[in-house]
Design a protein around this motif. Structure first.
Motif, PDB file in Angstrom:
ATOM      1  N   ALA A   1     -35.189   4.655   7.851  1.00 25.62           N
ATOM      2  CA  ALA A   1     -36.090   3.848   7.029  1.00 25.62           C
ATOM      3  C   ALA A   1     -37.390   4.590   6.740  1.00 25.62           C
ATOM      4  N   VAL A   2     -37.944   5.249   7.761  1.00 23.21           N
ATOM      5  CA  VAL A   2     -39.208   5.973   7.589  1.00 23.21           C
ATOM      6  C   VAL A   2     -39.043   7.102   6.574  1.00 23.21           C
ATOM      7  N   VAL A   3     -37.981   7.883   6.711  1.00 16.96           N
ATOM      8  CA  VAL A   3     -37.759   9.010   5.794  1.00 16.96           C
ATOM      9  C   VAL A   3     -37.505   8.505   4.371  1.00 16.96           C
TER      10      VAL A   3
ATOM     11  N   ALA B   1     -38.390   4.137  -7.709  1.00 13.74           N
ATOM     12  CA  ALA B   1     -38.893   5.067  -6.699  1.00 13.74           C
ATOM     13  C   ALA B   1     -38.109   4.955  -5.396  1.00 13.74           C
ATOM     14  N   MET B   2     -37.756   3.740  -5.002  1.00 13.60           N
ATOM     15  CA  MET B   2     -36.984   3.554  -3.772  1.00 13.60           C
ATOM     16  C   MET B   2     -35.554   4.073  -3.933  1.00 13.60           C
ATOM     17  N   CYS B   3     -34.974   3.900  -5.114  1.00 11.03           N
ATOM     18  CA  CYS B   3     -33.641   4.465  -5.377  1.00 11.03           C
ATOM     19  C   CYS B   3     -33.689   5.987  -5.304  1.00 11.03           C
ATOM     20  N   ALA B   4     -34.745   6.578  -5.877  1.00 10.97           N
ATOM     21  CA  ALA B   4     -34.907   8.030  -5.809  1.00 10.97           C
ATOM     22  C   ALA B   4     -35.134   8.472  -4.366  1.00 10.97           C
ATOM     23  N   GLY B   5     -35.914   7.694  -3.620  1.00 11.94           N
ATOM     24  CA  GLY B   5     -36.137   8.018  -2.210  1.00 11.94           C
ATOM     25  C   GLY B   5     -34.848   7.947  -1.404  1.00 11.94           C
ATOM     26  N   LEU B   6     -34.024   6.949  -1.676  1.00 13.18           N
ATOM     27  CA  LEU B   6     -32.738   6.817  -0.983  1.00 13.18           C
ATOM     28  C   LEU B   6     -31.814   7.986  -1.313  1.00 13.18           C
TER      29      LEU B   6
ATOM     30  N   TYR C   1     -30.149  13.353   5.000  1.00 15.92           N
ATOM     31  CA  TYR C   1     -30.702  13.057   6.328  1.00 15.92           C
ATOM     32  C   TYR C   1     -30.069  11.788   6.906  1.00 15.92           C
ATOM     33  N   ILE C   2     -29.821  10.805   6.057  1.00 14.12           N
ATOM     34  CA  ILE C   2     -29.193   9.561   6.513  1.00 14.12           C
ATOM     35  C   ILE C   2     -27.793   9.831   7.055  1.00 14.12           C
ATOM     36  N   LEU C   3     -27.021  10.607   6.318  1.00 17.66           N
ATOM     37  CA  LEU C   3     -25.664  10.940   6.770  1.00 17.66           C
ATOM     38  C   LEU C   3     -25.703  11.731   8.071  1.00 17.66           C
ATOM     39  N   TYR C   4     -26.666  12.634   8.172  1.00 19.24           N
ATOM     40  CA  TYR C   4     -26.796  13.434   9.391  1.00 19.24           C
ATOM     41  C   TYR C   4     -27.106  12.551  10.603  1.00 19.24           C
ATOM     42  N   GLN C   5     -28.036  11.632  10.446  1.00 19.53           N
ATOM     43  CA  GLN C   5     -28.410  10.757  11.549  1.00 19.53           C
ATOM     44  C   GLN C   5     -27.267   9.830  11.947  1.00 19.53           C
ATOM     45  N   LEU C   6     -26.567   9.282  10.975  1.00 14.23           N
ATOM     46  CA  LEU C   6     -25.441   8.400  11.285  1.00 14.23           C
ATOM     47  C   LEU C   6     -24.307   9.163  11.954  1.00 14.23           C
ATOM     48  N   PHE C   7     -24.092  10.404  11.519  1.00 16.60           N
ATOM     49  CA  PHE C   7     -23.036  11.208  12.142  1.00 16.60           C
ATOM     50  C   PHE C   7     -23.411  11.558  13.583  1.00 16.60           C
ATOM     51  N   ARG C   8     -24.672  11.864  13.802  1.00 16.04           N
ATOM     52  CA  ARG C   8     -25.122  12.144  15.175  1.00 16.04           C
ATOM     53  C   ARG C   8     -24.923  10.940  16.087  1.00 16.04           C
ATOM     54  N   PHE C   9     -25.088   9.757  15.544  1.00 10.70           N
ATOM     55  CA  PHE C   9     -24.909   8.543  16.350  1.00 10.70           C
ATOM     56  C   PHE C   9     -23.439   8.283  16.671  1.00 10.70           C
ATOM     57  N   VAL C  10     -22.566   8.563  15.703  1.00 10.15           N
ATOM     58  CA  VAL C  10     -21.139   8.247  15.864  1.00 10.15           C
ATOM     59  C   VAL C  10     -20.383   9.363  16.568  1.00 10.15           C
TER      60      VAL C  10
END
Length: 266
Positions: free
Chosen positions: A25-27, A95-100, A106-115
């Motif tokens: 969320a922060v990123v 802007a939020m769509c562009a941010g996402l 990074y989101i995929l990386y973090q989720l993969f690290r968790f799983v």
């Protein structure tokens, strides 16, 4: 898998997930704020397909000049705003769509690290391939929609008139919702080879099955293309249908190649 990970309780796993989601969320918000600050650059990209000098129109104009009667005429479609706070709200959403989108790696990386700690080595290998190729295919679909399908659809629908005295007044909200919907739809459609590979691996479908129902699939592809691009323009319909049909044929080759490798292994 480490022993510490094995010994974690449900609430400890939930706490780790909370930290991951907080980082994500922060990123995402950080990238969104950056995109919001660069308003001119952001909307120069988002609104580019409505301009006659967009790369797609220039390319079709260039190729059309090589054919007799194939020149593309100029067009001009002005967007309007109908709500007091509409432009500011659309600015924030865009802007939020562009941010996402920027934060998606990074989101995929973090989720993969968790799983990943819960996966075996071979499962982790497949997961990396599936997520990686899925991400690439999704971005490819989005790019094709942005550079090809949406501009042609917008040009046709934006300039279509039932009579000369009926002028088109396209709202900014309509433009943005159509752009996002079409890009998202094509991104999902481009996951077809990956999904068929997964279904084939689970034994649900074979290349022979896809070949047998090829004619039926063409009809379905045309229906889906008509839904994605609600226009009677046959050129735009075929422009959307062609990549989908190519993906279907690629899916057959992927399954066939996978089956051949398994036979060689056996």
């Amino acid at each position: 898998m480490s022993e510490n990970k094995d010994k974690q309780s449900f609430w400890e796993h939930l706490d780790v997930l909370r930290i991951v989601l907080l980082k994500v969320a922060v990123v995402t918000v950080a990238f969104g704020i950056i995109a919001f600050a660069f308003k001119e650059t952001l909307f120069a990209v988002v609104l580019a397909p409505k301009g006659v000098d967009f790369i797609t129109y220039r390319w079709f104009s260039f190729t059309g000049e090589l054919l007799p009667g194939g020149e593309m005429s100029d067009f001009n479609v002005q967007l309007i705003n109908t709500g007091l706070a509409e432009q500011f709200i659309i600015h924030m959403k865009t802007a939020m769509c562009a941010g996402l989108l920027c934060a998606s790696p990074y989101i995929l990386y973090q989720l993969f690290r968790f799983v990943s700690p819960a996966l075996y080595v071979d499962e982790r290998h497949y997961a990396v391939r599936i997520v990686g190729w899925g991400y690439v295919m999704f971005l490819t679909g989005v790019a094709i929609s942005y550079f090809l399908i949406f501009p042609l659809t917008f040009r046709f629908l934006g300039t279509y008139q039932v009579a000369d005295d009926v002028m088109n007044m396209i709202s900014l909200q309509s433009y943005m919702s159509t752009l996002i919907l079409m890009c998202l739809a094509m991104g999902i459609v481009f996951e077809m080879p990956l999904l068929t590979w997964l279904f084939a691996k689970m034994g649900f479908i074979t290349s022979g099955f896809l070949k047998q129902y090829r004619k039926h699939s063409i009809v379905i592809i045309l229906i889906v293309a008509a839904i994605i691009t609600p226009t009677s323009d046959i050129f735009t319909l075929l422009t959307v249908s062609l990549p989908m049909w190519v993906l279907y044929e690629v899916s057959i080759l992927i399954i066939k190649n996978r089956h051949s490798k398994e036979l060689i292994t056996i």
